[in-house]
Design a protein around this motif. Structure first.
Motif, PDB file in Angstrom:
ATOM      1  N   TRP A 172      32.185   4.637 -31.768  1.00 26.59           N
ATOM      2  CA  TRP A 172      31.192   3.560 -31.801  1.00 26.59           C
ATOM      3  C   TRP A 172      31.784   2.179 -31.535  1.00 26.59           C
ATOM      4  N   TYR A 209      31.065   0.636 -26.492  1.00 26.82           N
ATOM      5  CA  TYR A 209      29.666   0.415 -26.844  1.00 26.82           C
ATOM      6  C   TYR A 209      29.462  -1.081 -26.686  1.00 26.82           C
ATOM      7  N   LEU A 261      23.779  -0.857 -21.619  1.00 23.64           N
ATOM      8  CA  LEU A 261      23.155  -1.958 -22.337  1.00 23.64           C
ATOM      9  C   LEU A 261      23.051  -3.129 -21.379  1.00 23.64           C
ATOM     10  N   ILE A 263      20.358  -3.562 -30.059  1.00 23.91           N
ATOM     11  CA  ILE A 263      21.147  -2.533 -30.739  1.00 23.91           C
ATOM     12  C   ILE A 263      20.970  -2.707 -32.236  1.00 23.91           C
ATOM     13  N   CYS A 304      26.376   2.717 -23.277  1.00 23.66           N
ATOM     14  CA  CYS A 304      25.750   3.229 -24.509  1.00 23.66           C
ATOM     15  C   CYS A 304      25.397   4.713 -24.437  1.00 23.66           C
ATOM     16  N   PRO A 360      22.527   5.952 -31.022  1.00 28.38           N
ATOM     17  CA  PRO A 360      21.894   4.677 -31.396  1.00 28.38           C
ATOM     18  C   PRO A 360      21.912   4.484 -32.907  1.00 28.38           C
TER      19      PRO A 360
END
Length: 613
Positions: free
Chosen positions: A328, A332, A405, A411, A448, A453
């Motif tokens: 993550w 990201y 993204l 987010i 992403c 999510p």
């Protein structure tokens, strides 16, 4: 001429019992004799487990938390471009047959270097060794013996397939070699011949009644299946038919027949596209929700699983500090947020341009996407009426916002707090072209797709294993082979199935072969982005005298500037002011290790190195 022990490094095992797949039993101690091993069913099972060693790590574990193959394609650009890293060496064209930044990567530690040549051969040796002893080894049942044999053959097919995709022509060895064997007649075989051998191994696995179609318990994670055998056949028949490898022969009808049979076999035995999101709280209820869930969640192990699309995934999972595949805090948002490490690879403008508008029209003319070599002048599709260069992220294929993204997206971070993604100049997530800044995007986008999510600095969520094959690829393999071999209606139909998952309209009726192939190749790009497919597609589609200059030397990002009226100005720019490396003719294939080449050329008298190295 006899090979000595040093020359046998290509084929001999290195660390036979050194490590095993975590979910399988530990291999027997190296001090045991083979006679002791084959006399004990438990040790025979552990010997098979050693054949699973070195199934390569992918994604963010390929090298220093970097999706190296995405960054080396035209889909991504890494913010490590100014560091002393493998990706920086690729971009600067650094690498030779003795030390190559792609060939010598694998995993997070330097001890994993050389995986794509030495370790693949190591595993083939182990598979050959196991197949030589299994007929007379002690096992718990004849059914177990049959399954073990089939597993080893499908594994051998997988490791051969890895070598072919990276290196092209290779020799084929289906038995272990004695230390004094005569290898003077050993040759690198045409790719089609190697693929025929791979298919023979896969067919043996498929024919085995004891080899299952699906792994249904976590304790058997990553064990081979009939489905994996079909997936390898599907992918490799496409490779063998492609211009880089076909040596001027037309193998497309053969590839079509194999892929048609593969899709039929898989769908008749419980595999299907994942089309309904089962976790709306995490993935939402948009048209791209099921697509995002399938690529950002681990396949479950059950007789009737939630995920019936994933064909083979890695056994490695874990938490921070151990091996995992999607992370993550890297790849990201990667900047301006608490507990992030670096930005890593971000989508290029070229990848974003590939996503159609909601009416199914490409944004650019796929036959010639850019009017200039630096990609600063997009050649817009004159039939597209929905795309607005002044508001470019609306009315797009839902997969765009599940892959990249974009400025204005949102987010979840920091205990469920919703954050705007502000990539505009002066925004929290603005771009940086400073080569010393690893924390920000070079492109105006962030990745992403394979991130769950609602991950955050305080809730990293589950870390998913890498998915080597999923059914969507088989659909698109068939679409390409069908179009190339003239089965136009079927090519369109199977591509439309993949598009329908996200609500994209069917491809137009009446496209000619060239037009349909352009659409199918673009469909592969948007559906399989970030899954390390594009790197190989770009290469296999080239002729042997081709290169990657048109797609990979000049790549672009989007500079976004706020205007007084609250809207934004969008300006394309080149990420570097010089050409990016890794796009020459020689870069279509990896070099064989030079010391290996020297030894084999001395033995055989033939040239062994790939062109240009």
């Amino acid at each position: 001429m006899k090979l000595n022990v040093i020359i046998l490094s290509l084929f001999t095992t290195i660390g036979l019992f050194s490590s095993c797949v975590d979910v399988l039993d530990i291999a027997p101690d190296g001090s045991l004799t083979m006679e002791e091993i084959v006399a004990d069913p438990n040790k025979v099972g552990a010997l098979l487990n050693s054949c699973y060693n070195n199934v390569p790590l992918k994604g963010y574990t390929s090298h220093h938390f970097e999706t190296l193959l995405v960054a080396a394609s035209d889909d991504g650009w890494s913010s490590d471009d100014g560091q002393n890293t493998r990706i920086a060496k690729i971009y600067n064209g650094v690498g030779n047959a003795s030390s190559h930044p792609v060939r010598d990567m694998s995993g997070e530690s330097s001890s994993n270097n050389g995986a794509y040549w030495a370790k693949s051969w190591n595993q083939i040796y182990l598979c050959n060794q196991f197949l030589e002893i299994i007929d007379n080894a002690a096992v718990n049942s004849e059914q177990e013996r049959e399954r073990y044999r089939a597993e080893a053959r499908v594994l051998r097919a997988f490791f051969y397939s890895e070598l072919v995709r990276w290196f092209g022509k290779i020799p084929v060895l289906e038995t272990t070699a004695a230390f004094d064997a005569d290898f003077s007649g050993l040759k690198r075989l045409p790719v089609h011949e190697v693929v025929e051998f791979i298919i023979k191994d896969c067919d043996a696995g498929i024919a085995c009644a004891e080899l299952p179609w699906r792994v249904t318990t976590k304790s058997e994670a990553m064990r081979t299946t009939k489905a994996l055998a079909w997936a390898i056949k599907s992918r490799m028949s496409l490779v063998a038919a492609s211009p880089l490898f076909n040596e001027g022969n037309d193998y497309w009808e053969e590839a079509y027949q194999i892929n048609a049979a593969a899709l039929k076999a898989l769908t008749e035995n419980g595999y299907e596209l994942f089309t309904t999101c089962t976790d709306i709280n995490t993935y939402g209820d948009g048209k791209g929700a099921a697509f995002r869930q399938i690529v950002a969640s681990a396949a479950d192990y059950a007789v009737t699983p939630r995920d019936k699309e994933t064909i083979w995934q890695h056994a490695k999972t874990g938490t921070m500090g151990s091996i995992q595949h999607h992370i993550w805090h890297i790849g990201y948002i990667g900047c301006g947020m608490d507990n992030t490490f670096k930005c890593a690879t971000c989508p290029t403008q070229e990848l974003v341009d590939a996503f159609e508008t909601l009416d199914g029209q490409p944004v650019l003319n796929l036959n010639k996407p850019y009017l200039d070599e630096r990609h600063l002048q997009p050649n817009y599709n004159i039939n597209n009426t929905l795309y607005d260069p002044n508001n470019p992220y609306v009315n797009r294929d839902p997969r765009l916002h599940e892959t990249a993204l974009c400025n204005g997206d949102q987010i979840v971070w920091d205990n469920g707090k919703i954050w705007n993604v502000d990539i505009y100049e002066g925004g929290r997530h603005h771009i940086s072209l400073d080569p010393s800044d690893r924390t920000r995007s070079r492109t105006g986008y962030y990745h992403c797709k394979t991130v769950v999510p609602k991950m955050s600095a305080t809730n990293q969520g589950s870390l998913i294993p890498w998915k080597f094959f999923r059914l969507a690829e088989i659909y698109l393999n068939l679409a390409e082979a069908a179009a190339e071999s003239g089965h136009m209606a079927e090519a369109k139909a199977v591509a439309d199935v993949v598009r329908d998952r996200v609500g994209m309209p069917a491809l137009p009726v009446g496209l000619n072969k060239d037009e349909l192939l352009l659409r199918i190749k673009n469909e592969r790009r948007v559906e399989l982005a970030w899954e390390e497919i594009r790197y190989f597609d770009l290469r296999r589609w080239q002729k042997t005298d081709g290169d990657l200059r048109e797609t990979c030397t000049w790549l672009t990002g989007m500079k976004i500037t706020p205007k007084e009226d609250g809207t934004f100005a969008y300006e394309r720019y080149n990420i570097w002011t010089k050409e990016r490396g890794g796009a020459q003719n020689r870069d279509l294939l990896l070099p064989l290790p030079q010391d290996e080449v020297n030894r084999m050329e001395a033995v055989t008298g033939d040239k062994w190195q790939n062109p240009g190295w």
